[in-house]
Design a protein around this motif. Structure first.
Motif, PDB file in Angstrom:
ATOM      1  N   ALA A  57      -0.304   9.310   6.296  1.00 30.93           N
ATOM      2  CA  ALA A  57       0.128   9.448   4.909  1.00 30.93           C
ATOM      3  C   ALA A  57      -0.266  10.804   4.344  1.00 30.93           C
ATOM      4  O   ALA A  57       0.543  11.501   3.728  1.00 30.93           O
ATOM      5  N   SER A 111       1.755  13.652   5.794  1.00 35.79           N
ATOM      6  CA  SER A 111       3.118  13.768   5.265  1.00 35.79           C
ATOM      7  C   SER A 111       3.160  14.628   4.013  1.00 35.79           C
ATOM      8  O   SER A 111       4.170  15.266   3.721  1.00 35.79           O
ATOM      9  N   ASP A 155       3.264   2.533   0.988  1.00 35.65           N
ATOM     10  CA  ASP A 155       3.397   1.516   2.027  1.00 35.65           C
ATOM     11  C   ASP A 155       2.279   1.636   3.063  1.00 35.65           C
ATOM     12  O   ASP A 155       1.678   0.621   3.476  1.00 35.65           O
ATOM     13  N   GLN A 192       6.770   6.681  -1.755  1.00 32.41           N
ATOM     14  CA  GLN A 192       6.873   5.286  -1.342  1.00 32.41           C
ATOM     15  C   GLN A 192       6.280   5.089   0.042  1.00 32.41           C
ATOM     16  O   GLN A 192       5.599   4.091   0.306  1.00 32.41           O
ATOM     17  N   SER A 193       6.514   6.047   0.932  1.00 32.67           N
ATOM     18  CA  SER A 193       5.942   5.961   2.277  1.00 32.67           C
ATOM     19  C   SER A 193       4.422   5.953   2.213  1.00 32.67           C
ATOM     20  O   SER A 193       3.762   5.180   2.923  1.00 32.67           O
ATOM     21  N   ASN A 194       3.861   6.798   1.340  1.00 32.53           N
ATOM     22  CA  ASN A 194       2.404   6.819   1.173  1.00 32.53           C
ATOM     23  C   ASN A 194       1.889   5.489   0.650  1.00 32.53           C
ATOM     24  O   ASN A 194       0.878   4.964   1.131  1.00 32.53           O
ATOM     25  N   ASP A 244      10.772   9.196  -1.763  1.00 32.73           N
ATOM     26  CA  ASP A 244      10.615   8.655  -0.408  1.00 32.73           C
ATOM     27  C   ASP A 244       9.216   8.932   0.133  1.00 32.73           C
ATOM     28  O   ASP A 244       8.596   8.065   0.763  1.00 32.73           O
TER      29      ASP A 244
END
Length: 555
Positions: free
Chosen positions: A54, A57, A26, A22-24, A19
């Protein structure tokens, strides 16, 4: 702008951190869409906020250090962050981002982007920017082998010959993951034994005749040494026939020349080569050049691949016995080279069974063949996938093909690499650390998925990415496997040039079944073992396919 390392790092993100990864990704993609040459100041600020989020996080979760692959994700963030800071005039923050990136990774692929991207113009003359360039160039400088860029010449110097031996020995010492499978091999003694041999070689041809014996000592199919292309005529020429070991006998399996088929026939038994009994010839002249761990792989490479190889200028004399028992001698010219795998083959068999043979994953032709045949496969009563001659290639292609057979996440082998040996040796003494490369399951949603009975045919030539396909197929319990054990060799190899134009590779990734069982050096054993027979080969029959059709019809 994304860093050039982004694809590689993202492909290895552990499932537990998927997760975050993937967030990074995106956020970087969204930022990249806002940072074109004509971007406004407001757009640049929005992109900057996304990249800072990013990176935050990673650091806030403490995962940037704890997870190796999320640690690499920070590199993917830091380069575009530095570029944006530079564009908006925040030089110190731009340089600080590059300083951080330099502590994560030294990556040669970043050099061109750093040099060419005008986003860095504001800091290009800064010493810290030059330090980033120097760090990015460092891997090529330290990993390039001594004399490895020396092109082919008839005679290499003694220093160049020693350099090639040293490079292969050192690469294996540093990265080879299967030393435990050759417990009696003293790698330092091997070096000392080969040193006078390579020093005595009078020509590049003689040098590679010696060097080619080195890799087989490690008994791994993904660890090899190849002579320069200029020497193919010395080592790689074969007559246009292919042999097979069947029930302990060496038979002609294929003749790739119309005129020669009048003299040499499929099913002829090979008794001797140049006057030497065939099995003695194999043990004395071919076995020492075969890089293999599993017995079935060694037999295939010996009898089907290497048995008749030699110098193009030399003929080879075969003592043959026909099916009727009559013996004769045939003299063949070595006038052929390596035979590339054939194109995928699809056909419908009796009772509505679909059959597709995929010989490789070196390109996406197998995937395209499956997709082209999908309408007919979807109507089939059963599907037979023939992977008996699949020597591998890109494993991602196999996963894409597999996604047409299941709606479940696709899992595969668990992989390991040697870890931070240098630090651990410094702190605790000599040891080798094997670290897992955790990966996420492959998931793709297909509009059409074939859910009928599937039989997968395997054999010793099922290799590398082809073998990975079998491991995933078994892990999913998608269908039945028939034939013979696979070749027992997969992994990721470090490829590097040798002096004089030769090439080598050393296997640096170790793979096991998801439950920890080993198959490298063993092979993946099919659920139903079926082998070719002498009578079957001579009669043009395929016992493996015949049995597969019987089994899928039961289901």
């Amino acid at each position: 702008m994304l860093s050039p390392f982004a694809v590689a790092a993202e492909g290895m993100s552990p499932s537990a951190n998927a997760d975050i990864a993937q967030s990074n990704r995106d956020l970087r993609q969204q930022a990249a869409a806002l940072t074109g040459a004509n971007a406004t100041a407001k757009e640049l600020q929005r992109a900057l906020a996304m990249l800072e989020k990013a990176q935050r996080s990673l650091t806030e979760a403490g995962q940037g250090v704890a997870s190796p692959w999320l640690h690499l994700e920070s590199y993917n963030n830091l380069l575009p962050l530095a570029a944006l800071y530079s564009r908006i005039g925040r030089k110190e923050q731009a340089l600080a981002a590059l300083d951080q990136a330099r502590l994560v990774l030294w990556y040669p692929g970043a050099l061109k982007m750093l040099r060419d991207d005008t986003s860095f113009d504001a800091i290009r003359k800064e010493p810290r920017f030059q330090a980033m360039l120097d760090a990015s160039a460092t891997p090529e400088r330290i990993w390039r082998g001594p004399a490895s860029t020396q092109p082919y010449k008839v005679t290499l110097t003694v220093e160049e010959r020693i350099a090639g031996l040293t490079q292969f020995w050192a690469e294996a010492r540093h990265s080879f993951v299967y030393f435990d499978k050759v417990p009696h091999l003293e790698w330092d003694k091997v070096y000392m034994e080969y040193l006078p041999k390579v020093m005595a070689a009078q020509s590049t041809r003689d040098y590679y005749a010696v060097l080619r014996q080195l890799a087989p000592l490690l008994k791994d199919g993904h660890t090899n040494i190849w002579a320069p292309g200029e020497l193919n005529g010395e080592f790689e020429s074969v007559p246009p026939v292919r042999m097979a070991l069947v029930e302990g006998r060496v038979l002609v399996a294929f003749v790739d020349d119309a005129a020669l088929r009048q003299r040499v026939h499929v099913g002829d038994e090979l008794l001797a080569i140049d006057g030497v009994p065939v099995h003695d010839y194999a043990k004395q002249r071919v076995y020492p050049l075969v890089s293999a761990g599993a017995p079935q792989d060694r037999d295939f490479q010996t009898y089907s691949v290497g048995l008749l190889r030699g110098r193009a200028v030399d003929t080879v004399q075969l003592r043959l016995r026909a099916a009727d028992g009559k013996e004769r001698d045939e003299t063949l010219a070595r006038n052929a080279g390596y035979q590339w795998p054939e194109a995928p083959q699809f056909k419908m068999l009796d009772n509505g069974v679909a059959y597709i043979r995929i010989d490789h994953f070196t390109d996406d032709s197998g995937l395209k063949a499956v997709e082209a045949a999908l309408p007919r496969i979807m109507r089939a009563s059963a599907l037979v996938i023939d992977m008996r001659r699949n020597g591998g290639g890109n494993g991602a292609i196999g996963l894409e093909i597999m996604s047409y057979l299941t709606r479940k996440p696709i899992t595969g082998a668990v992989s390991y690499v040697r870890g931070a040996d240098a630090y651990l040796r410094a702190s605790t003494g000599n040891l080798v650390s094997l670290q897992p490369l955790a990966g996420s399951a492959y998931v793709v949603q297909r509009a059409q998925v074939y859910e009928g009975p599937v039989a997968l045919l395997t054999g010793p030539q099922t290799y590398s990415a082809g073998e990975d396909f079998v491991v995933s197929f078994n892990a999913m319990q998608r269908g039945l496997t028939l034939g013979e054990a696979t070749g027992g060799s997969t992994g990721q190899a470090i490829n590097f040039p040798l002096p004089g134009g030769g090439m080598a590779r050393v296997c640096a990734k170790r793979d096991v079944f998801p439950d920890g069982r080993e198959f490298v050096g063993i092979g993946v054993v099919p659920q139903i073992e079926v082998k070719q027979t002498v009578a079957g080969l001579r009669g043009g029959r395929d016992p493996v396919l015949e049995r597969a059709l019987v089994e899928v019809r039961k289901r």
